[in-house]
Design an enzyme around this catalytic site. Structure first.
Site, short mmCIF file in Angstrom:
data_model
loop_
_atom_site.label_atom_id
_atom_site.label_comp_id
_atom_site.label_asym_id
_atom_site.label_seq_id
_atom_site.Cartn_x
_atom_site.Cartn_y
_atom_site.Cartn_z
CB SER A 322 -22.95 -47.69 28.91
OG SER A 322 -23.17 -48.79 28.07
CD1 TRP A 325 -17.78 -46.39 23.81
CD2 TRP A 325 -19.40 -47.78 23.15
NE1 TRP A 325 -17.20 -47.38 23.05
CE2 TRP A 325 -18.17 -48.25 22.65
CE3 TRP A 325 -20.56 -48.50 22.88
CZ2 TRP A 325 -18.06 -49.41 21.88
CZ3 TRP A 325 -20.46 -49.65 22.10
CH2 TRP A 325 -19.23 -50.10 21.61
CG HIS A 326 -24.29 -48.21 22.57
ND1 HIS A 326 -24.00 -48.29 23.91
CD2 HIS A 326 -24.26 -49.47 22.10
CE1 HIS A 326 -23.83 -49.56 24.25
NE2 HIS A 326 -23.97 -50.30 23.17
N GLY A 327 -23.75 -43.95 20.63
CA GLY A 327 -24.03 -43.02 19.55
C GLY A 327 -24.41 -41.64 20.03
CG PHE A 478 -23.23 -48.53 17.82
CD1 PHE A 478 -24.04 -47.44 17.60
CD2 PHE A 478 -23.81 -49.78 17.92
CE1 PHE A 478 -25.41 -47.58 17.48
CE2 PHE A 478 -25.19 -49.93 17.82
CZ PHE A 478 -25.99 -48.83 17.60
#
Length: 478
Positions: A322, A325-327, A478
């Site tokens: 997770s 996934w954001h960066g 993102f």
């Protein structure tokens, strides 16, 4: 195109009028209008990436049909992995290529070997993390037998590119949103009014709360060496309200806009800062992403059904993925790792399903224990947000070092009282509306119509007074 821009203020009424007054009696033309409007909406940012979303749409549309016609399990798996590989391949290239290249070079440099390889000047397509997961849910659910593939390409293209939630969610499931494109939609006045009310609150969150908190959060984080620990602590709180107001504000506008066209999107935020433990927080924050990882990663890995080791392993996997996934930054991985650490004791103690109901549902105020738990959960979350916001890991640790120093006892040098008062007002309204889908859904309904409309006008006036910054939504990156 930004929700908080003049362009969108012109775009939305035009699409609305065409949708309900020109193509009202023709479902196919309504869906075609949504698809075309969505591509215009997306292309307004950068038309070059329209080919990317179109290619992804065509691939998953064809694979969906192929999956329904294939009876061999092994061939179905191959088709599914083709979809996964293509979608995640695009996402990996645009989002993570330079990250892996730079870390690969650093690893070899550590052992005395230099690699001459230049990073690419890659522009990250807006919303690619969101629509990639949305199309993946389609092919995965067909493979699992939970969904029948569509043979209507226009409906599928409209589902993938649906402009209200295209660039920052909610990440819709094909099982929920796609069937809505098959059904004839009838204009309902009450639904449209409710949508406008949620749009109003979303704009307030974004323009009045998030953008103003961002001004001071950016000032403090960008010049962190100049501030005391107490001021840095205030900056972290500003960022906590910035990211919540910004992201949940986008979701409110997206859900409200969808209602104007007769669609119902899933809820994405449920007052997460009133959570009493970290498990409750993650049931209430970015719900569409949390449940996506739960259903398509956590449960297939075994979830919490196995022994202690499996529970620990799966918890860390889900939170670190997770974060990633954001960066493409180690700060996001640490942010995910911290949340896994927070979550683990609650999971192992089997207390992760304790706080399922709304806090203080039958009372006006929380108990002392509930209040303490809310403050503690918010403090832990804000601590992790420091890594999320920092430029790099070193920057985050320098901020934390200063916060936990004697300078924390100094009087903060940044205390914008107007923004603090507005944030307190925001918290009060959110608390009063915590039992509903969004804060002002039913707020004031028991009072006179004049008082209720007076409140709406007050919110609209604040939006007008603080408008002008027109800042992009934070999750666009993102």
């Amino acid at each position: 195109m930004l929700f908080n821009s003049l362009d969108f203020a012109i775009f939305l009424p035009i699409v609305f009028i065409l949708y309900w007054f020109v193509f009202n009696n023709n479902l196919k033309w309504q869906n075609a209008l949504i698809a075309v409007s969505s591509y215009i909406f997306y292309g307004w940012w950068d038309w070059r990436f329209l080919s990317l979303i179109l290619f992804s749409t065509i691939i998953d549309y064809l694979i969906g049909i192929a999956l329904s016609k294939e009876y061999s399990l092994s061939k179905k798996k191959i088709l599914l992995w083709v979809s996964i590989s293509i979608n995640l391949g695009f996402l990996g290239f645009f989002k993570y290529y330079n990250f892996f290249l730079d870390n690969f070079k650093s690893a070899f440099s550590f052992f005395g070997n230099e690699i001459n390889s230049n990073s690419l000047d890659i522009i990250l397509p807006v919303g690619i993390s969101f629509y990639t997961f949305q199309t993946l849910s389609y092919t995965i659910d067909i493979y699992r037998g939970k969904l029948k593939p569509t043979t209507n390409f226009i409906s599928f293209a409209a589902f993938v590119s649906f402009f209200p939630q295209l660039v920052a969610g909610p990440i819709e499931r094909a099982t929920n949103l796609l069937p809505q494109f098959y059904r004839k939609r009838k204009f309902e006045y009450s639904q449209a009014v409710d949508g406008l009310r949620q749009i109003l609150w979303g704009l307030f969150k974004k323009i009045v709360i998030a953008d103003n908190c961002a001004e001071y959060a950016n000032m403090i984080f960008n010049h962190s060496d100049d501030y005391s620990g107490s001021t840095l602590f205030i900056g972290a709180i500003f960022f906590a309200f910035q990211i919540y107001g910004d992201f949940s504000g986008y979701s409110d506008i997206a859900i409200g806009t969808s209602r104007l066209f007769g669609f119902n999107l899933m809820r994405n935020f449920a007052f997460p800062y009133f959570s009493r433990d970290i498990a409750e927080f993650w049931r209430r924050w970015h719900i569409s992403l949390s449940t996506w990882f739960r259903d398509y990663l956590y449960i297939p890995l075994g979830g919490s059904r196995g022994g202690t080791w499996m529970k620990v392993r799966n918890t860390f996997i889900i939170f670190i993925v997770s974060g990633f996934w954001h960066g493409a930054n180690w700060t996001f991985l640490i942010w995910g790792f911290l949340n896994a650490l927070y979550f683990l004791p609650v999971l192992l103690a089997k207390r992760n399903r304790m706080n399922l109901e709304v806090v203080a549902y039958n009372s006006s105020l929380p108990s002392l224990k509930e209040f303490f738990n809310i403050v503690l959960t918010f403090a832990l979350t804000t601590f992790a947000w420091i890594f999320f916001r920092a430029e790099n890991v070193g920057h985050a640790f320098n901020i934390l070092k200063e916060i936990f120093s004697n300078s924390f006892l100094k009087i903060p040098t940044v205390l914008p009282f107007m923004i603090i008062l507005l944030t307190i007002f925001f918290i009060i309204v959110e608390w009063l509306g915590r039992r509903d889908e969004y804060a002002i859904e039913k707020l004031g309904f028991k009072t006179s119509r004049y008082a209720r409309w007076g409140f709406y006008m007050f919110i609209a006036t604040l939006i007008f007074l603080f408008d002008g910054k027109e800042q992009a939504f934070i999750y666009f990156q993102f």
